[in-house]
Design an enzyme around this catalytic site. Structure first.
Site, short mmCIF file in Angstrom:
data_model
loop_
_atom_site.label_atom_id
_atom_site.label_comp_id
_atom_site.label_asym_id
_atom_site.label_seq_id
_atom_site.Cartn_x
_atom_site.Cartn_y
_atom_site.Cartn_z
N ASP A 216 -5.99 -68.05 37.60
CA ASP A 216 -6.07 -68.39 36.17
C ASP A 216 -5.94 -67.16 35.27
O ASP A 216 -5.97 -67.29 34.05
CB ASP A 216 -7.40 -69.11 35.90
CG ASP A 216 -7.46 -69.74 34.51
OD1 ASP A 216 -6.44 -70.30 34.06
OD2 ASP A 216 -8.53 -69.67 33.88
N SER A 241 -6.62 -73.00 28.95
CA SER A 241 -6.10 -73.81 30.05
C SER A 241 -6.41 -75.28 29.80
O SER A 241 -7.50 -75.63 29.34
CB SER A 241 -6.73 -73.38 31.38
OG SER A 241 -6.46 -72.03 31.64
N GLN A 291 0.17 -74.80 36.17
CA GLN A 291 -0.85 -74.88 35.12
C GLN A 291 -0.20 -75.13 33.77
O GLN A 291 0.87 -74.59 33.48
CB GLN A 291 -1.64 -73.57 35.06
CG GLN A 291 -2.77 -73.56 34.03
CD GLN A 291 -3.48 -72.23 33.96
OE1 GLN A 291 -2.89 -71.22 33.61
NE2 GLN A 291 -4.75 -72.21 34.33
#
Length: 301
Positions: A216, A241, A291
């Site tokens: 991430d 995110s 993502q």
């Protein structure tokens, strides 16, 4: 093991407060909310703690006595996490099968869900094999460390906080990151090498959890490259995110060099998509990551 890595492993460890309920601590990231990689990693730890090692083995496919390990996860970030409060992880044992085990985890703060994870675990099985080739990349040992690179391109206080936040991980950029090339749009693709700053135990799930944590950190940076934006570190975009998915194809060690090859195929409607592959240094495709996140340009006041 470095002090920073020891602190990270302690952060990712969870207190069991009921059979399928766990409590984790929080800490702030560069922004006043919990780092998404931390929540995803802690949720995967919670799920893994409920997977029994003595499931019936799939006939002719599994190695006797081997605990299933994660092969995929799918997650949604629902609310910003409060770094000043603990997070409770509630695990739902969806299925214990002969080959696959499924868990659902909801992370809760202040009585509200902030994160949702579904994870699937599999016992070892032999089958067909092929993979995408590893792209060319420079030797990680030839690249500058974060401590060497960041102060050249960021204000001293920002560089110091970023170095501290990532101190448990040796993360090296193969090409200029967004904040080092702001104002110059280029192909939305980037590469970083990473490994933990210290050796880890041999538990396969531990290495998967650490890769989840790191995944991430830089993926949405590829979105910014196409637009010449410096990113969150310099404040010319606002981001967070939205969802995160990972598939773990082959065994790997997070304390050995891994190439994170990232690109962005699309950005629209205030959202950007990143997709990536993680390779071992000897060329094995270990992980696929996708993502989507919010990527907004602040409006003038």
């Amino acid at each position: 093991m470095t002090e920073a890595l020891d602190a990270l492993l302690d952060l990712l460890d969870l207190e069991q407060i009921e059979r399928d309920y766990f409590r984790g601590r929080s800490r702030s990231a560069l922004v006043p909310r919990v780092f998404g990689g931390q929540v995803a990693a802690q949720a995967l730890v919670a799920a893994g703690r409920t997977v029994p090692a003595d499931l019936p083995q799939a006939l002719g496919s599994a190695r006797a006595g081997e605990t299933p390990t994660a092969h995929s996860l799918h997650a949604y970030f629902l609310r910003a996490g409060d770094p000043g409060a603990p997070i409770v992880y509630m695990v739902d044992r969806i299925r214990d099968g002969r080959s696959f085990t499924t868990r659902r985890v909801v992370a809760v703060q202040h009585g509200q869900p902030i994160f949702h994870l579904s994870a699937s675990f599999q016992t070892y099985e032999e089958g067909l094999e092929h993979q995408a080739d590893m792209p060319p990349a420079p030797d990680p040992e030839s690249l500058p460390t974060a401590a060497e690179m960041l102060p050249r391109h960021l204000p001293a206080d920002v560089a110091e906080r970023l170095i501290e936040a990532r101190a448990a991980v040796d993360l090296r950029y193969a090409d200029a990151p967004p904040w080092a090339s702001a104002g110059t749009p280029r192909e939305p693709r980037s590469q970083v090498w990473f490994r933990t700053n210290g050796k880890l135990a041999d538990d396969p799930l531990l290495h998967i959890v650490l890769a989840t944590y790191v995944s991430d950190m830089t993926l949405l940076d590829s979105v910014l490259l196409a637009h010449g934006r410096g990113g969150w570190a310099v404040g010319d975009v606002v981001g967070a995110s939205l969802d995160h998915a990972m598939w773990f194809h082959r065994p790997f060690r997070a304390d050995e060099w891994l190439l994170y090859d990232q690109e962005s195929p699309s950005a629209s409607a205030g959202r950007g998509l990143g997709q990536a592959r993680i390779y071992t240094q000897d060329g094995h495709l270990a992980v696929t990551v996708i993502q989507e996140g919010v990527v907004r340009v602040p409006r003038p006041l």
